[in-house]
Design a protein around this motif. Sequence first.
Motif, PDB file in Angstrom:
ATOM      1  N   SER A 174     -21.679   1.015  -7.329  1.00 52.19           N
ATOM      2  CA  SER A 174     -20.834   0.596  -6.079  1.00 52.19           C
ATOM      3  C   SER A 174     -19.654  -0.030  -6.448  1.00 52.19           C
ATOM      4  CB  SER A 174     -21.966  -0.068  -5.287  1.00 52.19           C
ATOM      5  OG  SER A 174     -23.116   0.661  -4.988  1.00 52.19           O
ATOM      6  N   THR A 175     -19.706  -1.120  -7.730  1.00 53.71           N
ATOM      7  CA  THR A 175     -18.605  -1.954  -7.884  1.00 53.71           C
ATOM      8  C   THR A 175     -17.343  -1.055  -8.538  1.00 53.71           C
ATOM      9  OG1 THR A 175     -20.148  -3.584  -8.383  1.00 53.71           O
ATOM     10  CG2 THR A 175     -18.138  -3.967  -9.287  1.00 53.71           C
ATOM     11  N   ALA A 176     -17.899  -0.117  -9.644  1.00 55.31           N
ATOM     12  CA  ALA A 176     -17.223   0.881 -10.363  1.00 55.31           C
ATOM     13  C   ALA A 176     -16.268   1.918  -9.472  1.00 55.31           C
ATOM     14  CB  ALA A 176     -17.731   1.384 -11.459  1.00 55.31           C
ATOM     15  N   ALA A 177     -16.851   2.502  -8.518  1.00 55.53           N
ATOM     16  CA  ALA A 177     -16.276   3.391  -7.650  1.00 55.53           C
ATOM     17  C   ALA A 177     -14.875   3.180  -7.147  1.00 55.53           C
ATOM     18  CB  ALA A 177     -17.374   3.915  -6.867  1.00 55.53           C
ATOM     19  N   PRO A 178     -14.983   2.040  -6.410  1.00 54.78           N
ATOM     20  CA  PRO A 178     -13.460   1.759  -5.878  1.00 54.78           C
ATOM     21  C   PRO A 178     -12.466   1.536  -6.916  1.00 54.78           C
ATOM     22  CG  PRO A 178     -15.250   0.423  -4.711  1.00 54.78           C
ATOM     23  CD  PRO A 178     -15.958   1.100  -5.774  1.00 54.78           C
ATOM     24  N   ALA A 179     -13.188   0.734  -8.017  1.00 52.47           N
ATOM     25  CA  ALA A 179     -11.891   0.583  -9.104  1.00 52.47           C
ATOM     26  C   ALA A 179     -11.331   1.749  -9.584  1.00 52.47           C
ATOM     27  CB  ALA A 179     -12.517  -0.508 -10.127  1.00 52.47           C
ATOM     28  N   LEU A 180     -12.274   2.525  -9.839  1.00 51.19           N
ATOM     29  CA  LEU A 180     -11.938   4.040 -10.421  1.00 51.19           C
ATOM     30  C   LEU A 180     -11.150   4.849  -9.278  1.00 51.19           C
ATOM     31  CD1 LEU A 180     -15.153   5.203 -12.300  1.00 51.19           C
ATOM     32  CD2 LEU A 180     -13.063   4.357 -13.163  1.00 51.19           C
ATOM     33  N   SER A 181     -11.462   4.710  -8.073  1.00 53.19           N
ATOM     34  CA  SER A 181     -10.602   5.372  -6.994  1.00 53.19           C
ATOM     35  C   SER A 181      -9.255   4.729  -7.287  1.00 53.19           C
ATOM     36  CB  SER A 181     -10.987   5.132  -5.821  1.00 53.19           C
ATOM     37  OG  SER A 181     -12.317   5.780  -5.754  1.00 53.19           O
ATOM     38  N   SER A 182      -8.998   3.531  -7.341  1.00 52.18           N
ATOM     39  CA  SER A 182      -7.548   2.824  -7.412  1.00 52.18           C
ATOM     40  C   SER A 182      -6.976   3.312  -8.764  1.00 52.18           C
ATOM     41  CB  SER A 182      -7.679   1.373  -7.237  1.00 52.18           C
ATOM     42  OG  SER A 182      -8.244   1.143  -5.969  1.00 52.18           O
ATOM     43  N   MET A 183      -7.754   3.117  -9.922  1.00 56.47           N
ATOM     44  CA  MET A 183      -7.009   3.590 -11.031  1.00 56.47           C
ATOM     45  C   MET A 183      -6.549   4.846 -11.111  1.00 56.47           C
ATOM     46  SD  MET A 183      -9.989   1.988 -13.698  1.00 56.47           S
ATOM     47  CE  MET A 183      -9.220   2.804 -15.074  1.00 56.47           C
ATOM     48  N   LEU A 184      -7.452   5.980 -10.473  1.00 56.93           N
ATOM     49  CA  LEU A 184      -6.728   7.238 -10.313  1.00 56.93           C
ATOM     50  C   LEU A 184      -5.398   7.377  -9.794  1.00 56.93           C
ATOM     51  CD1 LEU A 184      -7.384  10.164 -11.221  1.00 56.93           C
ATOM     52  CD2 LEU A 184      -8.816  10.426  -9.013  1.00 56.93           C
ATOM     53  N   ILE A 185      -5.408   6.700  -8.413  1.00 56.05           N
ATOM     54  CA  ILE A 185      -4.147   6.819  -7.849  1.00 56.05           C
ATOM     55  C   ILE A 185      -3.011   6.097  -8.913  1.00 56.05           C
ATOM     56  CG2 ILE A 185      -2.731   5.580  -6.124  1.00 56.05           C
ATOM     57  CD1 ILE A 185      -5.373   5.426  -4.537  1.00 56.05           C
ATOM     58  N   TYR A 186      -2.967   5.234  -9.549  1.00 53.55           N
ATOM     59  CA  TYR A 186      -1.843   4.719 -10.289  1.00 53.55           C
ATOM     60  C   TYR A 186      -1.929   5.535 -11.484  1.00 53.55           C
ATOM     61  CZ  TYR A 186      -2.292   0.661  -7.429  1.00 53.55           C
ATOM     62  OH  TYR A 186      -2.645  -0.170  -6.424  1.00 53.55           O
ATOM     63  N   GLY A 245      -9.889  10.400   4.926  1.00 55.85           N
ATOM     64  CA  GLY A 245      -8.924  10.380   4.020  1.00 55.85           C
ATOM     65  C   GLY A 245      -7.450  10.833   4.691  1.00 55.85           C
ATOM     66  N   LEU A 246      -7.549  11.827   5.436  1.00 53.46           N
ATOM     67  CA  LEU A 246      -6.153  12.468   6.232  1.00 53.46           C
ATOM     68  C   LEU A 246      -5.620  11.299   7.267  1.00 53.46           C
ATOM     69  CD1 LEU A 246      -4.261  14.782   7.170  1.00 53.46           C
ATOM     70  CD2 LEU A 246      -5.868  15.402   8.678  1.00 53.46           C
ATOM     71  N   GLN A 247      -6.718  10.627   7.965  1.00 47.91           N
ATOM     72  CA  GLN A 247      -6.287   9.496   8.765  1.00 47.91           C
ATOM     73  C   GLN A 247      -5.645   8.224   7.953  1.00 47.91           C
ATOM     74  OE1 GLN A 247      -9.103   6.752   9.946  1.00 47.91           O
ATOM     75  NE2 GLN A 247      -7.120   5.538   9.774  1.00 47.91           N
ATOM     76  N   PHE A 248      -6.081   7.972   6.748  1.00 47.82           N
ATOM     77  CA  PHE A 248      -5.694   6.881   6.060  1.00 47.82           C
ATOM     78  C   PHE A 248      -4.403   7.199   5.568  1.00 47.82           C
ATOM     79  CE2 PHE A 248      -5.919   4.460   1.786  1.00 47.82           C
ATOM     80  CZ  PHE A 248      -5.495   3.090   2.404  1.00 47.82           C
ATOM     81  N   GLY A 249      -4.209   8.540   5.001  1.00 46.75           N
ATOM     82  CA  GLY A 249      -3.069   9.004   4.400  1.00 46.75           C
ATOM     83  C   GLY A 249      -1.771   9.271   5.176  1.00 46.75           C
ATOM     84  N   LEU A 265       1.127  -2.600   1.276  1.00 48.85           N
ATOM     85  CA  LEU A 265       2.391  -2.215   0.667  1.00 48.85           C
ATOM     86  C   LEU A 265       2.359  -1.853  -0.732  1.00 48.85           C
ATOM     87  CD1 LEU A 265       5.455  -2.547   1.372  1.00 48.85           C
ATOM     88  CD2 LEU A 265       5.207  -5.152   0.179  1.00 48.85           C
ATOM     89  N   ILE A 266       1.552  -2.224  -1.677  1.00 50.92           N
ATOM     90  CA  ILE A 266       1.339  -1.748  -2.927  1.00 50.92           C
ATOM     91  C   ILE A 266       1.189  -0.175  -2.964  1.00 50.92           C
ATOM     92  CG2 ILE A 266       0.239  -1.713  -5.167  1.00 50.92           C
ATOM     93  CD1 ILE A 266      -0.566  -4.892  -4.544  1.00 50.92           C
ATOM     94  N   LEU A 267       0.482   0.250  -2.038  1.00 49.99           N
ATOM     95  CA  LEU A 267       0.064   1.778  -1.880  1.00 49.99           C
ATOM     96  C   LEU A 267       1.375   2.289  -1.366  1.00 49.99           C
ATOM     97  CD1 LEU A 267      -3.360   2.040  -0.589  1.00 49.99           C
ATOM     98  CD2 LEU A 267      -2.758   2.622  -3.023  1.00 49.99           C
ATOM     99  N   ALA A 268       2.229   1.753  -0.528  1.00 55.38           N
ATOM    100  CA  ALA A 268       3.372   2.388  -0.056  1.00 55.38           C
ATOM    101  C   ALA A 268       4.516   2.493  -0.972  1.00 55.38           C
ATOM    102  CB  ALA A 268       3.857   1.704   1.145  1.00 55.38           C
ATOM    103  N   PHE A 303      -2.095  12.739  -0.276  1.00 58.66           N
ATOM    104  CA  PHE A 303      -2.694  12.768  -1.588  1.00 58.66           C
ATOM    105  C   PHE A 303      -3.246  11.469  -1.875  1.00 58.66           C
ATOM    106  CE2 PHE A 303      -2.433  12.798  -6.281  1.00 58.66           C
ATOM    107  CZ  PHE A 303      -3.476  13.840  -6.356  1.00 58.66           C
ATOM    108  N   VAL A 304      -2.681  10.517  -1.793  1.00 62.84           N
ATOM    109  CA  VAL A 304      -3.057   9.183  -2.008  1.00 62.84           C
ATOM    110  C   VAL A 304      -4.409   8.652  -0.996  1.00 62.84           C
ATOM    111  CG1 VAL A 304      -2.594   6.742  -2.204  1.00 62.84           C
ATOM    112  CG2 VAL A 304      -1.162   8.207  -3.140  1.00 62.84           C
ATOM    113  N   GLY A 305      -4.310   8.879   0.362  1.00 60.79           N
ATOM    114  CA  GLY A 305      -5.170   8.866   1.025  1.00 60.79           C
ATOM    115  C   GLY A 305      -6.467   9.504   0.854  1.00 60.79           C
ATOM    116  N   MET A 306      -6.294  10.668   0.369  1.00 58.86           N
ATOM    117  CA  MET A 306      -7.483  11.478   0.076  1.00 58.86           C
ATOM    118  C   MET A 306      -8.241  11.036  -1.230  1.00 58.86           C
ATOM    119  SD  MET A 306      -8.129  13.885   2.068  1.00 58.86           S
ATOM    120  CE  MET A 306      -7.549  14.657   3.522  1.00 58.86           C
ATOM    121  N   ILE A 307      -7.539  10.650  -2.272  1.00 54.02           N
ATOM    122  CA  ILE A 307      -8.026  10.028  -3.549  1.00 54.02           C
ATOM    123  C   ILE A 307      -8.794   9.005  -3.194  1.00 54.02           C
ATOM    124  CG2 ILE A 307      -7.415   9.093  -5.589  1.00 54.02           C
ATOM    125  CD1 ILE A 307      -5.092  11.083  -6.136  1.00 54.02           C
ATOM    126  N   ASP A 308      -8.152   7.936  -2.478  1.00 53.36           N
ATOM    127  CA  ASP A 308      -8.825   6.558  -2.296  1.00 53.36           C
ATOM    128  C   ASP A 308     -10.133   6.864  -1.395  1.00 53.36           C
ATOM    129  OD1 ASP A 308      -8.424   3.740  -2.330  1.00 53.36           O
ATOM    130  OD2 ASP A 308      -9.060   3.902  -0.211  1.00 53.36           O
TER     131      ASP A 308
END
Length: 305
Positions: free
Chosen positions: A273-285, A11-15, A223-226, A247-252
């Motif tokens: 497995s399908t819902a988890a990535p969607a919920l992670s993205s939803m939390l960011i927004y 998460g730190l690396q992605f952030g 770019l959307i995340l940026a 923060f966003v990198g950690m959440i995702d």
Amino acid sequence: MLLVVEQFLNGLQFGLLLFLLAAGLTLVFGIMDLVNLAHGSLYMMGAYFAATFAAWTGSFLLGALMALGATLVLGIVLEMTALRHLYGRDHLDHVLATFGLILFFNEAVRLIWGPAGLALPLPAWLTVPVPILPGIHYPAYRLAIIVVALLVALLLYLGVMRTRIGMLIRAGASNREMIGALGINIKLLYTLVFGLGAALAGLAGLMQAPILTVQIGMGENILILAFVIIVIGGIGSIRGAFLAAIFVGMIDTLGRAFLPNLLRQVLSGAAASTAAPALSSMLIYLVMAIVLVVRPEGLFPANRR
């Protein structure tokens, strides 16, 4: 424990990669008032340049340095030839013009490199696991990304906060009309800022290239995340971009890693497995929406950098 530490570092690396992309975008938006949708294309070009130059020279480090310089020059040329004509115009004009640049870069890459993706292989010394704690190893390249990105973040902060050019950048983010009235060469300042933003985007792209396939359109989703990051952190704020990116990198990352197991308590394995990535993205927004309601100028607006 091992999984928690690894995912935290992921998460730190992605952030930090997101920060490199968002830092240039927030400077360009905050100082030049330019909505640059083509920023992700510069990220893509950095990756393509790195893969090409590394193949030509046979050296990953030399290829990365050449790619960084090439992206810097590309950004300067792009600002002088195309984007300079958009200053002072409506944001809709910015969106339409830079969207056209996305199409231009995608087709240019298709013509030069072809539709198939490229690979950027790592040297052997970057592929070994590195011990970080007793019994815990982490890939050397991902650790190198964290170190390089933190170093760049520190240099960027010192450059913006402790140098004359940084003073002008901060002044431009707060009141561009005033620095123009004081006789500062606004065109040159804009060119330098855009070139710096392009170089940061290219650095993020070339560092991500060995992890993902270098392919057409690779910068459009990130770019959307940026944009989310600069909204949360505050337009024109380096500190805000840094903290929001982490923060966003950690959440995702943590959401994708741990939500599936939590959701399996109430859902089937496939559904979880399908819902988890969607919920992670939803939390960011959702976080972005809350920030817009509570602090529309962002958590760290430019005048409070």
